[in-house]
Every structure is written in structure tokens, then in C-alpha cells.
Design an enzyme around this catalytic site. Sequence first.
Site: not given
Length: 285
Positions: A199, A241
Site C-alpha cells: 500500500h 506492517h
Amino acid sequence: MPTSQSRSRARERNNVLNRPEFMSLQQPARSPTADARSARRSSYKHQQYQHQSSENAQQDTVENNKERKEFPEEDCMQLNPSFRGIAMNSLLAIDICMSKRLGVCAHATSSWGSTRSMVKLIALTGHGIPWIFGIIVCLTRSNTLAGQEVLVNLLLALLLDVMTVAGIQKLVKRKGPWEMPPGFLDYLVMDVYSFPAAHASRAAMVSKFLLAHLVLAVPLRILLVLWAVLVGMSRVLLGRHHLSDVGCGFALGFLHYSLVEMVWLSSGTCQTLISIGTLNWNPLY
């Protein structure tokens, strides 16, 4: 009588053969067969002792190997590590610790669990599937050659980003700080592992691409940069993440933008690709 007993005791004391160093002379002579038997017994006992010690050593090694296999490699401490290894391990530990602390929206019961839906919506704006389908829809509605050229190159940049990030994630196979299972849309674009953050890479590439090829006002340009930063941080807040994953994702997004600018497709090439995609290509035209 007492005098006789005392005399006999004195004689035994004065007798030289009663001394410890001459006691062996008074013992009867042993036959060679008895010596051989005793030697065999001693050798047999020695062999048994060696066999038991070897078995114990093997058991100890097997137990040690099992204990080593139970602990992961990152939990084992190396003796006399180098300065570079110490620095890398320290930075990795700081990265993991800070990423876990920032995962305040990882679960509904987290400290910021009430804002989890909003953070997930921000992260969804940086997903690859909405961008790819959105660009295809815009291509079908675009009537200008310049607009089609920009959209085709942006579509190729998105496909390059998805393939590159998926390949790196497959090679590294790093898990997130909270080890959350990926969603259905993540499986579609092969965004399964943590490093690098897909992303963040996509948001950085798209924002840089739009800033370079669209004429936007200053507030819109600031909002576009802020959107890219929020998309990357939303993945950290959701516990998907690490901070290092997002940083490397931003760097990879800028690299993808530079590669697309180097191999920029001309308007004629873009029209040929659009004709092939719509099954209207006529090579003799």
C-alpha cells in the site's frame, strides 16, 4: 596369662611381615586363570562404561539439537558478534518494538479499536484492485489522446508495482508485527507478507505520478502527499506492517515511478494497446 598375651602382641608388632608393605607376601599365590578372569572382568566393565558414556553423550547431543530447533534463529544469541551485526539486531528490535506499540488499531479491543473501521477505509484507498479497475473505467470514458496516454502508463505502473512487490514479499516472507491473516483482496494482488508494504509503495508511486502529470492547485497537492503518508501509516496502525516495511515501500514506489518515466510509452503505442485490449486492432490501418 596377661603377661603371655602381652608378649605375643609385642612379637606380632615387631614382626616385619606384619607391615603394610609386606602384606602381599603373606597372601597366597594367584593362578594365571584367575588373573585372566579378573582382567576380562575389568575390560568388560571398562567397555560397558565407555558404551554407557557414549550413549549418554548421544542423548545429550540429541536433546541439545531438539532444544535448538525449538527456539527460532532470531532468539539465539551469537558469541562475539560483529559491530555490524549488533547494530542491525538493535535496529531490528527497535523497529519491531515501535511497530507493535503503534498497532493501536490491530484489534477491536485495542486502545484505538473504535477508529479501526475508518483506518481500514483509508488503507483501502491504497489497494491495487480499486486503482486498477478505476483506471480501466476511466480509459473507457476518456476521449483525448493525452488522457489515454497518461492512463495507460499509470496502469502499466500499477501492474509493475503489484508484480514487483509480490515477488519481493515471496522471497523475503517477513510476517507482520501482529501476524494478522490477510484479507480476500490481499490474496488477489498477492499482498500476503509484510515486507515491503504494498500500500505504501502504491500510494507513493501514484501520488508522485499524479503530481508530475496533472495540473493541481497547491492545496490538492498537499492533500495528495498527505494521503500517501496516511495510507502508509494506516497499515502500521492496523498491525499489518512494520515501520521499516512502510519506509521501504515508499522508496520502492519512487523507484517504480522513475522506471515508468524512463520507459514512457508514446501516444501511438498507447493507442495500439487500447485497440488490442478492445479487440479493435487493425494492423493494416
